[in-house]
Design an enzyme around this catalytic site. Structure first.
Site, PDB file in Angstrom:
ATOM      1  CG  HIS A 243      13.920   6.481  17.291  1.00 26.61           C
ATOM      2  ND1 HIS A 243      13.335   7.844  17.363  1.00 26.61           N
ATOM      3  CD2 HIS A 243      14.127   6.133  18.582  1.00 26.61           C
ATOM      4  CE1 HIS A 243      13.171   8.046  18.554  1.00 26.61           C
ATOM      5  NE2 HIS A 243      13.557   7.085  19.189  1.00 26.61           N
TER       6      HIS A 243
ATOM      7  CG  MET B 283       8.728  -3.256  11.960  1.00 26.73           C
ATOM      8  SD  MET B 283       7.717  -4.594  11.097  1.00 26.73           S
ATOM      9  CE  MET B 283       7.056  -3.458   9.690  1.00 26.73           C
TER      10      MET B 283
ATOM     11  CG  LEU C 180      11.977   4.241   3.955  1.00 28.72           C
ATOM     12  CD1 LEU C 180      11.901   3.787   5.464  1.00 28.72           C
ATOM     13  CD2 LEU C 180      12.020   2.941   3.007  1.00 28.72           C
TER      14      LEU C 180
ATOM     15  CB  SER D  37       4.667  -1.828  -3.205  1.00 26.14           C
ATOM     16  OG  SER D  37       3.956  -2.332  -2.240  1.00 26.14           O
ATOM     17  CB  CYS D  38       0.135   1.433  -1.836  1.00 25.99           C
ATOM     18  SG  CYS D  38       0.615   2.701  -1.069  1.00 25.99           S
TER      19      CYS D  38
ATOM     20  CE1 TYR E 209       1.903   5.642   4.313  1.00 28.46           C
ATOM     21  CE2 TYR E 209       1.907   3.882   2.531  1.00 28.46           C
ATOM     22  CZ  TYR E 209       2.361   4.613   3.623  1.00 28.46           C
ATOM     23  OH  TYR E 209       3.746   3.972   4.212  1.00 28.46           O
TER      24      TYR E 209
ATOM     25  CE  LYS F 182       5.133   6.996   3.348  1.00 27.34           C
ATOM     26  NZ  LYS F 182       6.277   7.583   3.678  1.00 27.34           N
TER      27      LYS F 182
ATOM     28  CB  THR G 153       7.457  -5.376  -1.147  1.00 32.16           C
ATOM     29  OG1 THR G 153       6.352  -6.046  -1.426  1.00 32.16           O
ATOM     30  CG2 THR G 153       8.372  -6.035  -0.301  1.00 32.16           C
TER      31      THR G 153
ATOM     32  CD1 TRP H  36     -10.988  -9.164   8.178  1.00 31.52           C
ATOM     33  CD2 TRP H  36      -9.820  -7.434   7.671  1.00 31.52           C
ATOM     34  NE1 TRP H  36     -10.655  -8.539   9.299  1.00 31.52           N
ATOM     35  CE2 TRP H  36     -10.134  -7.313   8.929  1.00 31.52           C
ATOM     36  CE3 TRP H  36      -8.975  -6.449   7.002  1.00 31.52           C
ATOM     37  CZ2 TRP H  36      -9.679  -6.292   9.864  1.00 31.52           C
ATOM     38  CZ3 TRP H  36      -8.525  -5.281   8.079  1.00 31.52           C
ATOM     39  CH2 TRP H  36      -8.962  -5.234   9.239  1.00 31.52           C
TER      40      TRP H  36
ATOM     41  NE  ARG I  65      -1.659  -6.527  -0.767  1.00 32.97           N
ATOM     42  CZ  ARG I  65      -2.775  -6.650  -1.647  1.00 32.97           C
ATOM     43  NH1 ARG I  65      -2.576  -7.390  -2.742  1.00 32.97           N
ATOM     44  NH2 ARG I  65      -3.738  -5.973  -1.345  1.00 32.97           N
TER      45      ARG I  65
ATOM     46  CG  ASP J  41      -9.943  -9.104  -1.908  1.00 27.26           C
ATOM     47  OD1 ASP J  41     -10.174  -9.738  -1.015  1.00 27.26           O
ATOM     48  OD2 ASP J  41     -10.671  -9.771  -3.013  1.00 27.26           O
TER      49      ASP J  41
END
Ligand code: GFB
Length: 318
Positions: free
Chosen positions: A16, A19, A110, A113-114, A141, A145, A169, A207, A214, A274
């Site tokens: 909590h 973000m 949760l 998208s990766c 990561y 997930k 996303t 960068w 995205r 990238d």
């Protein structure tokens, strides 16, 4: 008809303070017909199985939003693989198993998208999962997930638990991480353009090549979608949560530059990665359920910048 009503329920928002978690809490508070439960790290380190099980036994949630995670941008993911894999595996395994043990009626996990292959066909449908190699900068990561999705499916299959997974996303909004090294691109750009504006620096450095694309969603839209899914979605398959449009990073930089009011030049640091060239998701399954996003990108960035502007000193010191 709603499949699971939150009215009158005890709902644990795990994570909590982040973000996403704080936006879910705000969305639930706006309804005022449910009890929101939160746990500080001092009360329960979510990587500690015994602490999570004990906390859940006391708190007795009916439903759980699993928004707790170790998150970060492309550089943080690439340079802290052990943290991104271990912390996320532990948090999700403890909470999903803990929810089963505590008899939680509904859990929403949760992801991100990766999870999809680096070169997935665009827009990316849910069925693209595990059809190709992952993007190396965030495979740790992503693997954690993907394991979370599989945990929800396994508890559904073996124990009949109504545990669902949503794949958002790229997100942005108030209470994001605005660090120059560990943040995602949107908060990083707000900070860089704002710093340059106030220091009088003539340029801001992006960068990578600036050409990746995205898809960005404001966290308040995400929270609204998650509350909707908690009440209306009950499938083993994970579901994409996106806005349906994407932008090139250099185009995004131009938008942020205008909103912040920076008058200088945008340069590129091509020594930085990238990442995946594009990850626009196909969110038609969610749209077909009757939910749609409300916050346009420029409007969302402008309100996020207002929030940054009001909290600048604290955020820059962090
Ligand atoms: O948001 P971001 O860090 O993560 O980077 P990913 C998106 C794109 O913006 C990349 C570029 O092409 C970056 O090279 N970029 C340009 C910048 N300037 C900057 C900058 O100053 N800071 C940052 N951070 N990027 C993450 C994954 O991937 O997305 C996570 O690592 C997660 O696992 C998250 O899935 C949503 O979109 O590349």
């Amino acid at each position: 008809m709603q499949k699971f009503s939150l009215a009158g329920k005890r709902i644990w928002v795990a994570g909590h303070l982040g973000m996403v978690g704080s936006a879910i809490v705000a969305a639930l508070e706006a309804r005022s017909d449910c009890t929101i439960l939160t746990s500080e790290r001092a009360q329960a380190d979510l990587r500690d199985q015994a602490a999570v099980t004990e906390w859940m036994a006391k708190a007795k949630p009916d439903a759980v939003f699993l928004a707790a995670a170790k998150v970060g941008g492309i550089l943080a993911n690439a340079t802290h693989p052990a943290d991104f894999l271990y912390d996320n595996l532990m948090i999700e395994a403890n909470i999903i198993n803990g929810a089963h043990v505590a008899g939680v009626s509904k859990l929403l996990f949760l992801g991100s998208s990766c999870i999809y292959p680096k070169f997935a066909e665009q827009p990316i449908r849910e069925s693209a999962l595990l059809t190709g190699p992952l993007e190396p900068t965030n495979e740790w990561y992503a693997i954690a997930k993907i394991a979370g999705i599989k945990l929800c499916q396994a508890y559904r299959s073996q124990h009949g638990r109504d545990f669902i997974s949503a794949m958002p996303t790229n997100l942005y909004g108030p209470r994001d991480n605005f660090s120059l090294t560990s943040s995602h691109v949107l908060p990083a750009l707000i900070r860089k353009f704002d710093d340059a504006k106030y220091s009088g620096s003539p340029d801001v450095v992006l960068w990578g090549s600036g050409t990746p694309r995205r898809e960005f969603m404001h966290v308040d839209d995400l929270a609204d979608a998650l509350v909707f899914l908690m009440e209306n979605y009950s499938d083993a398959d994970h579901i994409n949560v996106g806005v349906g449009d994407d932008v090139e990073i250099r185009e995004l930089a131009q938008i942020v530059s205008e909103i912040v009011g920076f008058g200088g030049t945008i340069k590129l640091d091509r020594s930085k990665p990238d990442g995946t060239p594009r990850k626009l998701m196909d969110s038609s399954r969610l749209l077909n359920l009757g939910w749609s996003p409300k916050i346009a990108l420029r409007e969302g960035i402008a309100t996020t910048y207002d929030w940054y502007d009001r909290n600048r000193e604290i955020l820059r010191a962090a």
